[in-house]
Design an enzyme around this catalytic site. Sequence first.
Site, PDB file in Angstrom:
ATOM      1  N   HIS A 173       0.834  -1.201   0.000  1.00 46.63           N
ATOM      2  CA  HIS A 173       0.000   0.000   0.000  1.00 46.63           C
ATOM      3  C   HIS A 173       0.872   1.256   0.000  1.00 46.63           C
ATOM      4  O   HIS A 173       0.631   2.189  -0.778  1.00 46.63           O
ATOM      5  CB  HIS A 173      -0.907  -0.030   1.237  1.00 46.63           C
ATOM      6  CG  HIS A 173      -1.749   1.187   1.434  1.00 46.63           C
ATOM      7  ND1 HIS A 173      -3.093   1.226   1.130  1.00 46.63           N
ATOM      8  CD2 HIS A 173      -1.446   2.429   1.912  1.00 46.63           C
ATOM      9  CE1 HIS A 173      -3.571   2.424   1.421  1.00 46.63           C
ATOM     10  NE2 HIS A 173      -2.587   3.174   1.891  1.00 46.63           N
ATOM     11  N   GLU A 174       1.904   1.264   0.841  1.00 41.92           N
ATOM     12  CA  GLU A 174       2.767   2.441   0.933  1.00 41.92           C
ATOM     13  C   GLU A 174       3.640   2.593  -0.327  1.00 41.92           C
ATOM     14  O   GLU A 174       3.902   3.715  -0.764  1.00 41.92           O
ATOM     15  CB  GLU A 174       3.641   2.362   2.184  1.00 41.92           C
ATOM     16  CG  GLU A 174       2.854   2.344   3.496  1.00 41.92           C
ATOM     17  CD  GLU A 174       1.882   3.507   3.606  1.00 41.92           C
ATOM     18  OE1 GLU A 174       2.205   4.615   3.129  1.00 41.92           O
ATOM     19  OE2 GLU A 174       0.775   3.298   4.157  1.00 41.92           O
ATOM     20  N   HIS A 177       1.849   4.546  -2.864  1.00 43.93           N
ATOM     21  CA  HIS A 177       1.947   6.001  -2.681  1.00 43.93           C
ATOM     22  C   HIS A 177       3.270   6.531  -3.235  1.00 43.93           C
ATOM     23  O   HIS A 177       3.330   7.651  -3.754  1.00 43.93           O
ATOM     24  CB  HIS A 177       1.826   6.346  -1.199  1.00 43.93           C
ATOM     25  CG  HIS A 177       0.434   6.194  -0.646  1.00 43.93           C
ATOM     26  ND1 HIS A 177      -0.679   6.698  -1.273  1.00 43.93           N
ATOM     27  CD2 HIS A 177      -0.022   5.593   0.488  1.00 43.93           C
ATOM     28  CE1 HIS A 177      -1.757   6.422  -0.562  1.00 43.93           C
ATOM     29  NE2 HIS A 177      -1.380   5.744   0.514  1.00 43.93           N
ATOM     30  N   GLU A 260      -6.416   6.612  -1.211  1.00 40.61           N
ATOM     31  CA  GLU A 260      -6.278   5.444  -0.340  1.00 40.61           C
ATOM     32  C   GLU A 260      -6.944   4.218  -0.965  1.00 40.61           C
ATOM     33  O   GLU A 260      -6.428   3.103  -0.870  1.00 40.61           O
ATOM     34  CB  GLU A 260      -6.894   5.737   1.031  1.00 40.61           C
ATOM     35  CG  GLU A 260      -6.130   6.746   1.870  1.00 40.61           C
ATOM     36  CD  GLU A 260      -4.709   6.305   2.164  1.00 40.61           C
ATOM     37  OE1 GLU A 260      -4.499   5.113   2.443  1.00 40.61           O
ATOM     38  OE2 GLU A 260      -3.809   7.153   2.087  1.00 40.61           O
TER      39      GLU A 260
END
Length: 640
Positions: A173-174, A177, A260
């Site tokens: 997930h990070e 980003h 997100e």
Amino acid sequence: MAHPGFFQRQASARRNTSLLVFLFLTAVVLITLAVCLVGYFTTRSETSGQPFQYWLVSSHGLITAATVVVLIGMGSLIRWVDLAGGGSRVAKMVGARPIDPDTRDGDERKLRNIVEEMAIASGVPVPELYIMDNETGINAFVAGYTPGSAVMVVTHGAITQLTRDELQGVVGHEFSHIFNGDMRLNVRLIALLSGILMIGQIGSFLLHASFYSGGRTTARNRDGRAQALMGFLGIALFVIGYVGVFFGRLIQAAVSRQRETLADASSVQFTRNPDGIGGALFKIGLRSSYLDTTGHANDMNHMCFGESARMKFTALLASHPPIEQRINAIQPGLLARLKSRLRDTEPGDDLRSATAGPRPAGTSGFAGSSSIQTLSESVGTISSKGEDFAIHLLQRLPSTFRNLLYTRAGAIQLCYAMLISELAEHTQAERLGLLRNHSLFGAQPDLLAKLLPTLQGLGEAVRFPALELAMPALRKLDPDERAELAENVRLLVDADNRVTLFELALTSFLSRHLGAEAGRVTPVRYRRYNAVMPALQRLLSLMARAGARDNRDAGALYLEAIAGFANRGNHDFPILAKVTMRELQETLTALNGLSPLLKPAVIDACGHCITYDSVIDVREYELMRLVADQLDCPMPPMTV
């Protein structure tokens, strides 16, 4: 609906940045008008009751408006400058400590291994890792301005309460980003909201000051009037400021929720294991993701994996969709499956065993497409082959070699070792003799003796991954030390009066990630290819000569590659006989100023050159990765 690609997501992040700046300026105008309205009613008796529009252009109105704009601008500028240090400054702001790359803590090593695997598999330098030791909630965030300067901050609760698969889902997930350009947007949001918050803080100060002074001066009517005026101004500014912050956070939350959701989907795409990130979210629902030991939880809310602050009006101001909604969006029925596993768990069992679950059959951890048709499609992705390559490579690296990469001395000697590893022993000694004696930057035979055998044994394919593993240590060098390393590397490269493709790639990589411009965002300067045709001419001339067998083939290959860009005919931009290192660096700097949506064609034109003979050797791919890296387009390693 197709998952948006790397370049579309980069373009979207830039559009969101522009939108947020516009909305911020709109908020500044509205707040200024509101404060001027307060000033108008406060001084109305002194201005003979003139209409507001005339008061606004009077000296009183202009001074009031200018003061408000300056205060908001100063508030944002101060925080902007404070955060200019990039991701490491944000990490220190929340009290996180750097994780020693050679840590002996089992949970920290688990995190480090996951991050290193994903970094090698995706082709980005390993982010610096930080941990918030006193935070028991499950949370994480990344910060920085470019993929090469990213830092990842994880709470103690995340590394101790999550299984490896769940932590891998959070890391995926990070990484999304990092790829999507969200980090830069998130850091700028902190600065912009700080400016708007300034007005409310001044109002709060005046309000407290009026009550404090009132305790001593109530006997004087004049002082009582001043106190009342100060209290009125304080209340008015407090309300205006925090209404502005409310709407600022409303905009911030709306943009964040969208990104997100995209990051959750990207994590599943990377890991091909919805149970990983789903289990992590499920545990947040059971426990907490709040950051309780930092005063910046509100500032960080939009950056974190889960909500970092308890907020009123959660439905409006939450930076993330509700946990149940996020889990159901990952995979229909996943929430029910996780709840079922929890019910089947015996009391007292660790929840981590209840939510991890087996991976889907046939998966190795990261998703991948076996039918990538163009190199640009592989940018910003992680394939199962890439992840297998990363795991296998890390397993093959001797622990002594790997641990050396985590030290400044070892990382520096690695750069030297990569430049001399293919030379005869006496030639190696001659080249190292060119370096001046120095405790850190001089040649250290004992360290080189531990590095060279591995580089020679594993071959060329290990060079860039090893360099990516060494980047956290190299980033610890101060500017003068970085310049010293660059000078020594250049000295070794120039020793034989010729530059190989790898030497070109290494020097450019170090310049990009350790030079004076490292970590800075390159703004979009060009939205058409016309302005960068000379740069494309130099780049494609080099790539065509690298990919062709002889000069004749190179000429034909170059014409094919340049045809998609030259609108006035290919003869205006003939193939060049030679491209110097300096010209290539200037070329790649210029091309990095292209709009994100124009970069895929450049990547694919270079890819067309190196796949001309249907064979891609390691050196050609290293040059390809150099081009992609200089354009801020992380490319996975070569796995075949």
